[in-house]
Design a protein around this motif. Structure first.
Motif, PDB file in Angstrom:
ATOM      1  N   PHE A  68       0.885  -1.205   0.022  1.00  0.00           N
ATOM      2  CA  PHE A  68      -0.008  -0.103  -0.090  1.00  0.00           C
ATOM      3  C   PHE A  68       0.775   1.324   0.100  1.00  0.00           C
ATOM      4  O   PHE A  68       2.091   1.376   0.709  1.00  0.00           O
ATOM      5  N   THR A  69       0.438   2.397  -0.930  1.00  0.00           N
ATOM      6  CA  THR A  69       1.066   3.698  -0.655  1.00  0.00           C
ATOM      7  C   THR A  69       0.070   4.587  -0.208  1.00  0.00           C
ATOM      8  O   THR A  69      -0.851   4.859  -1.120  1.00  0.00           O
ATOM      9  N   ILE A  70       0.521   5.311   0.689  1.00  0.00           N
ATOM     10  CA  ILE A  70      -0.564   6.629   0.855  1.00  0.00           C
ATOM     11  C   ILE A  70       0.177   7.895   0.347  1.00  0.00           C
ATOM     12  O   ILE A  70       1.411   7.984   0.277  1.00  0.00           O
ATOM     13  N   SER A  71      -0.606   8.768  -0.188  1.00  0.00           N
ATOM     14  CA  SER A  71      -0.106   9.960  -0.813  1.00  0.00           C
ATOM     15  C   SER A  71      -1.300  11.022  -0.574  1.00  0.00           C
ATOM     16  O   SER A  71      -2.289  10.779  -0.041  1.00  0.00           O
ATOM     17  N   ARG A  72      -1.114  12.346  -0.812  1.00  0.00           N
ATOM     18  CA  ARG A  72      -1.941  13.309  -0.889  1.00  0.00           C
ATOM     19  C   ARG A  72      -1.743  14.735  -1.633  1.00  0.00           C
ATOM     20  O   ARG A  72      -0.364  14.688  -1.999  1.00  0.00           O
ATOM     21  N   ASP A  73      -2.604  15.297  -1.915  1.00  0.00           N
ATOM     22  CA  ASP A  73      -2.618  16.435  -2.725  1.00  0.00           C
ATOM     23  C   ASP A  73      -3.212  17.447  -2.170  1.00  0.00           C
ATOM     24  O   ASP A  73      -4.443  17.621  -1.854  1.00  0.00           O
ATOM     25  N   ASN A  74      -2.512  18.284  -1.476  1.00  0.00           N
ATOM     26  CA  ASN A  74      -3.071  19.432  -0.470  1.00  0.00           C
ATOM     27  C   ASN A  74      -3.858  20.613  -1.412  1.00  0.00           C
ATOM     28  O   ASN A  74      -4.714  21.161  -0.887  1.00  0.00           O
ATOM     29  N   ALA A  75      -3.653  20.561  -2.642  1.00  0.00           N
ATOM     30  CA  ALA A  75      -4.251  21.625  -3.797  1.00  0.00           C
ATOM     31  C   ALA A  75      -5.686  20.989  -3.912  1.00  0.00           C
ATOM     32  O   ALA A  75      -6.445  21.880  -4.037  1.00  0.00           O
ATOM     33  N   LYS A  76      -5.818  19.564  -3.656  1.00  0.00           N
ATOM     34  CA  LYS A  76      -7.059  18.938  -3.923  1.00  0.00           C
ATOM     35  C   LYS A  76      -7.883  18.648  -2.715  1.00  0.00           C
ATOM     36  O   LYS A  76      -8.766  18.023  -2.870  1.00  0.00           O
TER      37      LYS A  76
END
Length: 125
Positions: A68-76
């Motif tokens: 599993f890989t967690i990521s984020r897009d703070n702009a979205k």
């Protein structure tokens, strides 16, 4: 009010992949560490993955590490969980959550202030 809305769950064969998304509103998203938890029938909710506010640090449960890989897009205002090599035992309702900043661990249910409604992931063997 704060809303966390998960999507992307479904039915997949063992060995397959899914990508979960969690869209946040009503909070300053970039100010929160975000986590993914899961709960299988008859079991307690358990930690899966977490990511700090800027994305520099991630943490995984041993059971999902390397898959599993967690990521984020703070702009979205969105956090993701890419799940590969899925196993039958990954079957659960998956929840995203936003963590209060005054706790140090990132892995405990009690550390998280806001929760989504969950999305079902079913892995067929």
């Amino acid at each position: 009010q704060v809303q966390l809305v998960e999507s992307g769950g479904g039915l997949v064969q063992a060995g397959g992949s899914l990508r979960l998304s969690c869209a946040a509103s009503g909070l300053t998203f970039s100010g929160y560490t975000m986590g993914w938890f899961r709960q299988a029938p008859g079991k307690e909710r358990e930690f899966a993955a977490a990511i700090t506010r800027g994305g520099a640090t991630t943490r995984y449960a041993d059971s999902v590490k390397g898959r599993f890989t967690i990521s984020r897009d703070n702009a979205k205002n969105t956090v993701y969980l890419q799940m590969n090599s899925l196993k039958f035992e990954d079957t659960a309702v998956y929840y995203c959550a936003a963590k209060a900043d005054n706790t140090p661990y990132m892995t405990y249910v009690w550390e998280y202030r806001y929760w989504g409604q969950g999305t079902q992931v079913t892995v067929s063997s």
